[in-house]
Design a protein around this motif. Sequence first.
Motif, PDB file in Angstrom:
ATOM      1  N   MET A  91      44.544  87.436  76.426  1.00  0.00           N
ATOM      2  CA  MET A  91      44.164  86.856  75.122  1.00  0.00           C
ATOM      3  C   MET A  91      44.827  85.487  74.959  1.00  0.00           C
ATOM      4  SD  MET A  91      44.627  88.418  71.261  1.00  0.00           S
ATOM      5  CE  MET A  91      43.422  89.694  71.569  1.00  0.00           C
ATOM      6  N   ASN A  92      44.128  84.585  74.287  1.00  0.00           N
ATOM      7  CA  ASN A  92      44.667  83.253  74.047  1.00  0.00           C
ATOM      8  C   ASN A  92      45.959  83.350  73.234  1.00  0.00           C
ATOM      9  OD1 ASN A  92      45.067  80.544  73.117  1.00  0.00           O
ATOM     10  ND2 ASN A  92      42.893  80.162  73.535  1.00  0.00           N
ATOM     11  N   LYS A  93      47.038  82.675  73.711  1.00  0.00           N
ATOM     12  CA  LYS A  93      48.341  82.773  73.059  1.00  0.00           C
ATOM     13  C   LYS A  93      48.442  81.875  71.829  1.00  0.00           C
ATOM     14  CE  LYS A  93      50.052  85.517  76.225  1.00  0.00           C
ATOM     15  NZ  LYS A  93      50.376  86.918  75.937  1.00  0.00           N
ATOM     16  N   ARG A  94      47.548  80.909  71.708  1.00  0.00           N
ATOM     17  CA  ARG A  94      47.632  79.979  70.591  1.00  0.00           C
ATOM     18  C   ARG A  94      47.352  80.699  69.282  1.00  0.00           C
ATOM     19  NH1 ARG A  94      43.488  75.052  69.498  1.00  0.00           N
ATOM     20  NH2 ARG A  94      44.306  74.442  67.457  1.00  0.00           N
ATOM     21  N   LYS A  95      48.091  80.316  68.231  1.00  0.00           N
ATOM     22  CA  LYS A  95      47.942  80.958  66.923  1.00  0.00           C
ATOM     23  C   LYS A  95      47.552  79.922  65.873  1.00  0.00           C
ATOM     24  CE  LYS A  95      49.630  85.037  68.289  1.00  0.00           C
ATOM     25  NZ  LYS A  95      50.751  85.779  67.747  1.00  0.00           N
ATOM     26  N   LEU A  96      46.818  80.398  64.857  1.00  0.00           N
ATOM     27  CA  LEU A  96      46.457  79.573  63.705  1.00  0.00           C
ATOM     28  C   LEU A  96      47.141  80.137  62.478  1.00  0.00           C
ATOM     29  CD1 LEU A  96      42.610  79.261  64.342  1.00  0.00           C
ATOM     30  CD2 LEU A  96      44.372  77.565  64.900  1.00  0.00           C
ATOM     31  N   SER A  97      47.568  79.250  61.593  1.00  0.00           N
ATOM     32  CA  SER A  97      48.232  79.671  60.368  1.00  0.00           C
ATOM     33  C   SER A  97      47.200  79.859  59.247  1.00  0.00           C
ATOM     34  CB  SER A  97      49.272  78.630  59.944  1.00  0.00           C
ATOM     35  OG  SER A  97      49.883  78.996  58.731  1.00  0.00           O
ATOM     36  N   CYS A  98      47.378  80.910  58.452  1.00  0.00           N
ATOM     37  CA  CYS A  98      46.504  81.123  57.298  1.00  0.00           C
ATOM     38  C   CYS A  98      47.208  82.013  56.286  1.00  0.00           C
ATOM     39  CB  CYS A  98      45.174  81.746  57.724  1.00  0.00           C
ATOM     40  SG  CYS A  98      45.299  83.466  58.265  1.00  0.00           S
ATOM     41  N   LEU A  99      46.695  82.032  55.065  1.00  0.00           N
ATOM     42  CA  LEU A  99      47.233  82.885  54.008  1.00  0.00           C
ATOM     43  C   LEU A  99      46.761  84.312  54.232  1.00  0.00           C
ATOM     44  CD1 LEU A  99      48.947  82.516  51.407  1.00  0.00           C
ATOM     45  CD2 LEU A  99      46.770  82.463  50.145  1.00  0.00           C
ATOM     46  N   GLN A 100      47.695  85.255  54.162  1.00  0.00           N
ATOM     47  CA  GLN A 100      47.386  86.666  54.353  1.00  0.00           C
ATOM     48  C   GLN A 100      48.119  87.508  53.315  1.00  0.00           C
ATOM     49  OE1 GLN A 100      48.911  87.009  58.382  1.00  0.00           O
ATOM     50  NE2 GLN A 100      46.842  86.975  59.248  1.00  0.00           N
ATOM     51  N   ALA A 101      47.612  88.724  53.100  1.00  0.00           N
ATOM     52  CA  ALA A 101      48.287  89.675  52.219  1.00  0.00           C
ATOM     53  C   ALA A 101      49.185  90.566  53.070  1.00  0.00           C
ATOM     54  CB  ALA A 101      47.266  90.512  51.464  1.00  0.00           C
ATOM     55  N   HIS A 102      50.482  90.411  52.922  1.00  0.00           N
ATOM     56  CA  HIS A 102      51.443  91.170  53.718  1.00  0.00           C
ATOM     57  C   HIS A 102      52.094  92.263  52.877  1.00  0.00           C
ATOM     58  CE1 HIS A 102      51.629  88.825  57.507  1.00  0.00           C
ATOM     59  NE2 HIS A 102      51.153  87.858  56.730  1.00  0.00           N
ATOM     60  N   VAL A 103      52.390  93.375  53.525  1.00  0.00           N
ATOM     61  CA  VAL A 103      53.091  94.490  52.884  1.00  0.00           C
ATOM     62  C   VAL A 103      54.527  94.487  53.420  1.00  0.00           C
ATOM     63  CG1 VAL A 103      53.196  96.997  52.656  1.00  0.00           C
ATOM     64  CG2 VAL A 103      50.989  95.830  52.606  1.00  0.00           C
ATOM     65  N   PRO A 123      40.311  83.808  69.326  1.00  0.00           N
ATOM     66  CA  PRO A 123      39.624  84.994  69.839  1.00  0.00           C
ATOM     67  C   PRO A 123      39.706  85.137  71.354  1.00  0.00           C
ATOM     68  CG  PRO A 123      38.040  83.331  69.122  1.00  0.00           C
ATOM     69  CD  PRO A 123      39.378  82.878  68.649  1.00  0.00           C
ATOM     70  N   ALA A 124      39.783  86.396  71.781  1.00  0.00           N
ATOM     71  CA  ALA A 124      39.667  86.750  73.195  1.00  0.00           C
ATOM     72  C   ALA A 124      38.222  86.522  73.630  1.00  0.00           C
ATOM     73  CB  ALA A 124      40.080  88.199  73.393  1.00  0.00           C
ATOM     74  N   PRO A 125      37.915  86.647  74.928  1.00  0.00           N
ATOM     75  CA  PRO A 125      36.568  86.324  75.408  1.00  0.00           C
ATOM     76  C   PRO A 125      35.433  87.031  74.670  1.00  0.00           C
ATOM     77  CG  PRO A 125      38.037  86.514  77.268  1.00  0.00           C
ATOM     78  CD  PRO A 125      38.836  86.909  76.067  1.00  0.00           C
ATOM     79  N   ASP A 126      35.633  88.264  74.223  1.00  0.00           N
ATOM     80  CA  ASP A 126      34.554  89.007  73.571  1.00  0.00           C
ATOM     81  C   ASP A 126      34.747  89.119  72.067  1.00  0.00           C
ATOM     82  OD1 ASP A 126      36.790  90.560  73.852  1.00  0.00           O
ATOM     83  OD2 ASP A 126      35.742  92.351  74.578  1.00  0.00           O
ATOM     84  N   GLN A 127      35.517  88.197  71.498  1.00  0.00           N
ATOM     85  CA  GLN A 127      35.804  88.220  70.067  1.00  0.00           C
ATOM     86  C   GLN A 127      35.314  86.956  69.373  1.00  0.00           C
ATOM     87  OE1 GLN A 127      40.104  88.806  70.064  1.00  0.00           O
ATOM     88  NE2 GLN A 127      39.837  91.008  69.744  1.00  0.00           N
ATOM     89  N   VAL A 128      35.350  87.012  68.031  1.00  0.00           N
ATOM     90  CA  VAL A 128      35.043  85.842  67.207  1.00  0.00           C
ATOM     91  C   VAL A 128      36.133  85.676  66.159  1.00  0.00           C
ATOM     92  CG1 VAL A 128      32.542  86.076  67.519  1.00  0.00           C
ATOM     93  CG2 VAL A 128      33.632  87.174  65.556  1.00  0.00           C
ATOM     94  N   LEU A 129      36.280  84.455  65.693  1.00  0.00           N
ATOM     95  CA  LEU A 129      37.181  84.142  64.586  1.00  0.00           C
ATOM     96  C   LEU A 129      36.318  83.872  63.354  1.00  0.00           C
ATOM     97  CD1 LEU A 129      40.128  83.473  63.627  1.00  0.00           C
ATOM     98  CD2 LEU A 129      39.602  81.079  64.175  1.00  0.00           C
ATOM     99  N   ILE A 130      36.625  84.560  62.265  1.00  0.00           N
ATOM    100  CA  ILE A 130      35.829  84.452  61.043  1.00  0.00           C
ATOM    101  C   ILE A 130      36.674  83.839  59.933  1.00  0.00           C
ATOM    102  CG2 ILE A 130      34.605  85.763  59.251  1.00  0.00           C
ATOM    103  CD1 ILE A 130      34.041  87.911  61.385  1.00  0.00           C
TER     104      ILE A 130
END
Length: 342
Positions: free
Chosen positions: A1-13, A32-39
């Motif tokens: 899986m691609n190691k690069r990360k994107l920052s975004c607002l999330q709801a954390h517990v 996303p990994a090869p068979d995934q999408v980013l939404i």
Amino acid sequence: MNKRKLSCLQAHVSHPGEAEVISLTQGEVALPAPDQVLIQVHYAGVNGPDIAQRKGLYPAPEGASPVLGLEVSGTIVALGESVTQWRIGDKVCALVPGGGYGELVVTWAAHCLPIPNGLNLAQAAALPETFFTVWGHLFMRGGLQAGETVLIHGGSGGIGSAAIALAKQLGAKVIATSSSQQKCQYCLDLGADHALNYRDDTLLEQILAIAPDGVDVVLDMASGDMINLNLKALRLEGRLVTIALLRGVTANVDVFRLMAKRITWTGATLRPQSVAAKAKIADALREQVWPLFATSSAQPLVPQLFAEFAFSEVVAAHRLMESGQHTGKIVLKMAAAGELSG
């Protein structure tokens, strides 16, 4: 899986507990990994498993995001290198393994579906978790067929609403249960042939008055002390499908009745199933259910939205979900949804 990360607002517990343990903070989403999408998320559905996970009762499967949220609608903004069925800019609704309560989420391309004909993005976000659950359990596992009679407990909730609508669209007779006269009327308005208050001491007698030989299938979201009533309500060689445990994880089961009636009792949860298994459900929905939205009789399939909350009001959304004072679905609207939904 691609190691690069994107920052975004999330709801954390922060830790298991009541709704107040949820907070909005910056988090990271991998490309996303090869068979995934980013939404880019427009709306996220609020569901019972989210409540259970927040309380520490339903941990995320290994490898899944620990962020809450199992269904979304949004715009595809990045594609894995093996994805051919979607394009950047496509609007979809999707089952996600976790992370739906965030501005960005990654899921498998095979778990995405187009926005059904005539639905807006808020309505579309209320489809995946419920429709995947109902199709996979009531129809694929439970084998419900046209002409059969199904008993659906908790008919006024998100799962129950979808189960009523799908069962009626596909030719079954529906007996629904709920907790009040108002909620029973809601079930009837969705198309249920009969709606009964499950708090009534004569519930079994009422069911058998409608179906003297018993029902073909029970969709059970209660379990616990309702199991033996379900066994009594089923006909010979009926099928009991347990998908939730709202009235307890254990039961004193009348096993002889199970044997004497040759009842098939099965159960499952959706989230831990394999990527391939959920892709198979998505394919069936695309082929057998999504075309129904283009027909004049599709209205019962359209999710009934009880409440829409801003993402910043996620705590209030969870409180409402837990109160049981809703019918249909609750969704969260991401801050950018208005500008993205054209």
